[in-house]
Design a protein around this motif. Structure first.
Motif, PDB file in Angstrom:
ATOM      1  N   ARG A 217       7.465 -31.890 -14.224  1.00 10.80           N
ATOM      2  CA  ARG A 217       7.454 -33.616 -14.551  1.00 10.80           C
ATOM      3  C   ARG A 217       6.291 -34.015 -14.153  1.00 10.80           C
ATOM      4  N   ALA A 218       5.890 -34.803 -14.872  1.00  7.85           N
ATOM      5  CA  ALA A 218       4.560 -35.835 -14.512  1.00  7.85           C
ATOM      6  C   ALA A 218       4.683 -36.410 -13.399  1.00  7.85           C
ATOM      7  N   ALA A 219       5.726 -36.807 -12.909  1.00  9.90           N
ATOM      8  CA  ALA A 219       6.141 -37.714 -11.552  1.00  9.90           C
ATOM      9  C   ALA A 219       5.796 -36.952 -10.325  1.00  9.90           C
ATOM     10  N   ASP A 220       5.576 -35.280 -10.574  1.00  9.94           N
ATOM     11  CA  ASP A 220       5.604 -34.576  -9.580  1.00  9.94           C
ATOM     12  C   ASP A 220       3.909 -34.822  -8.695  1.00  9.94           C
ATOM     13  N   GLY A 221       3.191 -35.391  -9.525  1.00  3.30           N
ATOM     14  CA  GLY A 221       1.841 -35.613  -9.013  1.00  3.30           C
ATOM     15  C   GLY A 221       0.884 -34.528  -9.120  1.00  3.30           C
ATOM     16  N   ARG A 222       1.031 -33.366  -9.726  1.00  8.01           N
ATOM     17  CA  ARG A 222       0.170 -32.393  -9.618  1.00  8.01           C
ATOM     18  C   ARG A 222      -0.701 -32.635 -10.646  1.00  8.01           C
ATOM     19  N   ARG A 223      -2.002 -32.158 -10.490  1.00  7.85           N
ATOM     20  CA  ARG A 223      -3.076 -32.379 -11.389  1.00  7.85           C
ATOM     21  C   ARG A 223      -2.702 -31.530 -12.772  1.00  7.85           C
ATOM     22  N   ALA A 224      -2.828 -32.152 -13.903  1.00  4.91           N
ATOM     23  CA  ALA A 224      -2.542 -31.597 -15.160  1.00  4.91           C
ATOM     24  C   ALA A 224      -3.666 -31.356 -15.986  1.00  4.91           C
ATOM     25  N   ARG A 225      -3.431 -30.536 -16.977  1.00  4.36           N
ATOM     26  CA  ARG A 225      -4.525 -30.157 -17.996  1.00  4.36           C
ATOM     27  C   ARG A 225      -4.202 -30.954 -19.061  1.00  4.36           C
ATOM     28  N   GLY A 226      -2.883 -31.492 -19.271  1.00  5.05           N
ATOM     29  CA  GLY A 226      -2.660 -32.484 -20.281  1.00  5.05           C
ATOM     30  C   GLY A 226      -1.418 -33.169 -19.820  1.00  5.05           C
ATOM     31  N   LEU A 227      -0.807 -33.920 -21.005  1.00  3.95           N
ATOM     32  CA  LEU A 227       0.487 -34.417 -21.082  1.00  3.95           C
ATOM     33  C   LEU A 227       1.169 -34.284 -22.376  1.00  3.95           C
ATOM     34  N   LEU A 228       2.550 -33.589 -22.370  1.00  5.26           N
ATOM     35  CA  LEU A 228       3.464 -33.905 -23.320  1.00  5.26           C
ATOM     36  C   LEU A 228       4.091 -35.261 -23.575  1.00  5.26           C
ATOM     37  N   LEU A 229       3.699 -36.072 -24.284  1.00  6.13           N
ATOM     38  CA  LEU A 229       4.009 -37.660 -24.498  1.00  6.13           C
ATOM     39  C   LEU A 229       5.531 -37.795 -25.285  1.00  6.13           C
ATOM     40  N   GLY A 230       5.683 -36.741 -26.101  1.00  4.90           N
ATOM     41  CA  GLY A 230       6.788 -37.014 -26.947  1.00  4.90           C
ATOM     42  C   GLY A 230       7.144 -35.695 -27.824  1.00  4.90           C
ATOM     43  N   SER A 231       8.287 -35.479 -28.119  1.00  7.39           N
ATOM     44  CA  SER A 231       8.550 -34.279 -29.155  1.00  7.39           C
ATOM     45  C   SER A 231       9.815 -34.752 -29.806  1.00  7.39           C
ATOM     46  N   ALA A 232      10.049 -33.942 -30.833  1.00  9.33           N
ATOM     47  CA  ALA A 232      11.373 -34.027 -31.646  1.00  9.33           C
ATOM     48  C   ALA A 232      11.438 -32.525 -32.472  1.00  9.33           C
ATOM     49  N   VAL A 233      12.884 -32.309 -32.906  1.00 11.15           N
ATOM     50  CA  VAL A 233      12.985 -31.527 -34.021  1.00 11.15           C
ATOM     51  C   VAL A 233      13.880 -32.240 -35.102  1.00 11.15           C
ATOM     52  N   ALA A 234      14.119 -31.666 -36.333  1.00 11.67           N
ATOM     53  CA  ALA A 234      14.480 -31.943 -37.133  1.00 11.67           C
ATOM     54  C   ALA A 234      14.937 -31.070 -38.281  1.00 11.67           C
ATOM     55  N   GLU A 235      15.631 -31.193 -39.445  1.00  8.83           N
ATOM     56  CA  GLU A 235      16.097 -30.110 -40.196  1.00  8.83           C
ATOM     57  C   GLU A 235      15.596 -30.521 -41.723  1.00  8.83           C
ATOM     58  N   GLU A 236      15.078 -29.594 -42.588  1.00 10.75           N
ATOM     59  CA  GLU A 236      14.913 -30.113 -44.015  1.00 10.75           C
ATOM     60  C   GLU A 236      16.105 -29.655 -44.702  1.00 10.75           C
ATOM     61  N   PRO A 237      16.836 -31.065 -45.437  1.00  7.62           N
ATOM     62  CA  PRO A 237      17.963 -30.992 -45.892  1.00  7.62           C
ATOM     63  C   PRO A 237      17.905 -29.907 -47.337  1.00  7.62           C
ATOM     64  N   THR A 238      16.949 -29.913 -47.926  1.00 11.15           N
ATOM     65  CA  THR A 238      16.594 -29.023 -48.967  1.00 11.15           C
ATOM     66  C   THR A 238      16.644 -27.653 -49.154  1.00 11.15           C
ATOM     67  N   THR A 239      16.530 -27.146 -47.740  1.00  7.67           N
ATOM     68  CA  THR A 239      16.572 -25.815 -47.404  1.00  7.67           C
ATOM     69  C   THR A 239      17.431 -25.075 -47.961  1.00  7.67           C
ATOM     70  N   GLY A 240      17.370 -23.973 -48.801  1.00  4.48           N
ATOM     71  CA  GLY A 240      18.552 -23.160 -49.243  1.00  4.48           C
ATOM     72  C   GLY A 240      19.195 -23.748 -50.505  1.00  4.48           C
ATOM     73  N   THR A 241      18.530 -24.672 -50.994  1.00  4.51           N
ATOM     74  CA  THR A 241      19.166 -25.454 -52.330  1.00  4.51           C
ATOM     75  C   THR A 241      18.082 -25.283 -53.182  1.00  4.51           C
ATOM     76  N   GLU A 242      18.590 -25.683 -54.362  1.00  7.24           N
ATOM     77  CA  GLU A 242      17.514 -25.632 -55.518  1.00  7.24           C
ATOM     78  C   GLU A 242      16.875 -26.851 -55.613  1.00  7.24           C
ATOM     79  N   GLU A 243      17.155 -28.033 -54.779  1.00  8.21           N
ATOM     80  CA  GLU A 243      16.418 -29.203 -54.973  1.00  8.21           C
ATOM     81  C   GLU A 243      14.884 -28.976 -54.247  1.00  8.21           C
ATOM     82  N   ALA A 244      14.231 -29.885 -54.855  1.00 11.91           N
ATOM     83  CA  ALA A 244      12.631 -29.765 -54.497  1.00 11.91           C
ATOM     84  C   ALA A 244      12.655 -30.190 -53.134  1.00 11.91           C
ATOM     85  N   ASN A 245      11.568 -29.693 -52.183  1.00  8.12           N
ATOM     86  CA  ASN A 245      11.517 -30.285 -50.824  1.00  8.12           C
ATOM     87  C   ASN A 245      10.664 -31.397 -50.873  1.00  8.12           C
ATOM     88  N   ARG A 246      11.382 -32.448 -50.341  1.00 11.79           N
ATOM     89  CA  ARG A 246      10.865 -33.764 -50.350  1.00 11.79           C
ATOM     90  C   ARG A 246      10.127 -34.142 -48.886  1.00 11.79           C
TER      91      ARG A 246
END
Length: 365
Positions: A217-246
């Motif tokens: 946790r950044a609040a721990d106060g230890r000197r960091a080599r960098g920060l992860l500010l934000g992240s997210a995951v999602a899924e592509e709805p066309t995977t496994g279908t005959e639709e074109a990847n949008r």
């Protein structure tokens, strides 16, 4: 999202046997694509193709390896310098030096430790987790593995950040480990028509790597080599279908990471897992316009050339690519050659998973 501090980095790849060496080689554009000659244990037949192989024998100081075939077959052995340990044992060989480097870089932080791994679709996690616990002399309170291909390492990073934020752990060891040089992966690529061969020059060059980050946790106060500010995951709805990847899944992942990180005042450096597959490049073209089209470009800052893909130098490193990309992005920010204040790292698996993360040296844009 509460920022997460990155304390340690470790990596082995075809172009470097440490994180600094790998990042320096990537910045210089050093590619290490070799003619790989492997064997099928069942038939003792050999096969040759271009690849990015990690020269782990340089770390071990080993000499020539013995050919496992039988003289009665009158087979010529592969060149000793290109042999690769078959099967899942290769993942352990790759992971241990990278994880040890990251753990030492973080000065072996204390507290409740969670292990978060990004692996290929069929790779076992138990053997790898046990080997890491023995090597680092750590008991993991939580062990999670995302077996979802290229985006798996970034998905593991996202999960680890959530567990740190919730207080379930104090320290997270996040890694991506993959070897596309193993027989099953090569045969699958051949069957799918994606392997670069003499009759398929537009195919993908397989690679291998292991990359690890140590987070608190950044609040721990230890000197960091960098920060992860934000992240997210999602899924592509066309995977496994005959639709074109949008590009809807990748767009959602990048937008989610942006929202979690806060405002982007200028175009970030983009590092990703593009590997030469034209289908995947088209997907990014759609997502790029939708998810980043409103971000201004500062004079003398980001340009179209500032979208980097290490596969040019290492080959396709599969599930290791996301964490490796993050390590290079942080190095570029620290050393000032990123020409941006923040970095966006994204990954897209062959399946539906898409993931993205925003990195910086501090919370100011």
């Amino acid at each position: 999202m509460t920022p997460v501090a990155i304390l340690g980095e470790g990596c082995v790849s075809p172009v470097g046997l440490s994180a600094p060496a790998t990042c320096a080689a990537l910045r210089a554009g050093i590619a290490r694509m070799l003619a790989f000659e492997g064997w099928d244990d069942a038939s003792l037949s050999t096969m040759e193709f271009a690849c990015g192989r990690t020269p782990l024998e340089w770390l071990r100081g080993e000499g020539e390896m013995e050919w496992p075939g039988h003289e009665a077959w009158d087979l010529k052995p592969p060149r000793p310098q290109v042999l690769v340990t078959p099967g899942d044992a290769r993942l352990v060989e790759l992971a241990l030096p990278a994880a040890s480097e990251a753990w030492a870089d973080a000065d072996a932080p204390e507290g409740r430790v969670g292990l978060y791994l990004g692996l290929g679709e069929e790779d076992p996690a138990r053997e790898l987790a046990d080997a890491l616990a023995r090597e680092l002399r750590v008991t993991f309170e939580i062990e999670r593995a995302d077996k979802l291909g290229r985006a798996a390492g970034l998905a593991a990073l996202h999960r680890a950040a959530r567990h740190l934020e919730d207080g379930r752990i104090d320290v997270a060891l996040v890694g991506g480990v993959d070897s596309r040089l193993r027989l099953a992966a090569i045969l699958a690529m051949q069957e799918a028509g994606t392997l670069r061969e003499e009759d398929n020059p537009a195919g993908v060059v397989p690679g291998e790597a292991a990359a690890f980050l140590v987070l608190v946790r950044a609040a721990d106060g230890r000197r960091a080599r960098g920060l992860l500010l934000g992240s997210a995951v999602a899924e592509e709805p066309t995977t496994g279908t005959e639709e074109a990847n949008r590009g809807e899944g990748l767009t959602a992942a990048v937008r989610g990471a942006r929202k979690a990180a806060g405002r982007l005042a200028a175009r970030p450096l983009v590092v990703n897992d593009l590997n030469g597959d034209r289908y995947r490049a088209l997907e990014w073209g759609l997502a790029n316009t939708r998810a980043l089209g409103d971000v201004p470009v500062e004079p003398g800052g980001w340009s179209a050339a500032d979208m980097w893909h290490p596969a040019d130098c290492t080959g396709d490193t599969g599930a290791a690519s996301g964490v490796l990309d993050a390590i290079w992005a942080l190095a570029a920010l620290r050393k000032g050659y990123a020409r941006a204040g923040r970095a966006l790292v994204w990954g897209a698996s062959d399946g539906a998973l898409r993931a993205a993360a925003v990195l910086a040296l501090d919370e100011e844009d």
